[in-house]
Structure formats: structure tokens, C-alpha cells
Design an enzyme around this catalytic site. Sequence first.
Site, short mmCIF file in Angstrom:
data_model
loop_
_atom_site.label_atom_id
_atom_site.label_comp_id
_atom_site.label_asym_id
_atom_site.label_seq_id
_atom_site.Cartn_x
_atom_site.Cartn_y
_atom_site.Cartn_z
N TYR A 63 0.83 -1.20 0.00
CA TYR A 63 0.00 0.00 0.00
C TYR A 63 0.87 1.25 0.00
O TYR A 63 0.67 2.18 -0.79
CB TYR A 63 -0.93 0.00 1.21
CG TYR A 63 -1.84 1.21 1.27
CD1 TYR A 63 -3.03 1.22 0.55
CD2 TYR A 63 -1.51 2.33 2.02
CE1 TYR A 63 -3.88 2.32 0.58
CE2 TYR A 63 -2.34 3.44 2.05
CZ TYR A 63 -3.52 3.42 1.34
OH TYR A 63 -4.34 4.52 1.36
N LYS A 67 1.16 4.08 -3.05
CA LYS A 67 0.76 5.47 -2.86
C LYS A 67 1.94 6.42 -3.07
O LYS A 67 1.75 7.53 -3.60
CB LYS A 67 0.13 5.67 -1.49
CG LYS A 67 -1.22 4.96 -1.34
CD LYS A 67 -2.24 5.45 -2.38
CE LYS A 67 -3.61 4.85 -2.15
NZ LYS A 67 -4.64 5.44 -3.01
#
Length: 122
Positions: A63, A67
Amino acid sequence: MDYMQGVGELSDDIWRRVLSINLDGPMFTCRRAVRYMLTHGGGSIINVGSTASLHGGAAGAAYTASKHALVGLTRSTAWMYAKKGIRCNAICPGGTATNIGETMPQDRLDAAGAARAASLPR
């Protein structure tokens, strides 16, 4: 969701799924938007990042990496097309109250990663 796993626990399947959703999806969308905007005099693209885009992980490795990469994609797109009337920015909100925790299989959740994330100030 990457189950708050570090690179030592992360499976190839989770890595690919998270990168596909959080990075491939916005890239394909940006590409289509840019092509349209180039023929229509410009426009604005807004990508949705996260505080994980700007800091070390408050989530798992996949994650956080996805990002961070999204911010790079956003900056590159903004730089490449600025003189053609196309703006590209990212908003990076903090934690949002959702039911995502309830949807994750608890037996797959990395206990250490989840405990560290839960201890962060909100």
C-alpha cells in the site's frame, strides 16, 4: 488492502493486486484523460493518494509503495503536460472511518503492523 504486511510477509499476489488497483488504475485513467484533454484544450486531473504517499508506512509495504508511486506519477504527469493546459494534482487524506477492518480476514492481518498503525495519533 495488503493486511499491514512488511516485505518479509508479503505475497506476490497481494503485491500485484494492490499495485494494480492503486497505481495501474490511476495510470490508465490519467492516460485516457490526458489524450482527451490534449484535444480539448486542457483540464485537471485529481488523483487520490494518502498520507502514506508522503510519509513512511502507516500501512503495509504494498500500500505504501503504491501510494508513493502514485505521487510520482502525478508529479510526472503535471510536469509533462503543464504547458499544454493540463494540471495534475493529488489529494492525500489521512485515515478515514470505513468498514475496511471488518472486511479483512483477521487470520491474514499482520499483528505487528496492525498494532503499530493503531497506535498512531489520529
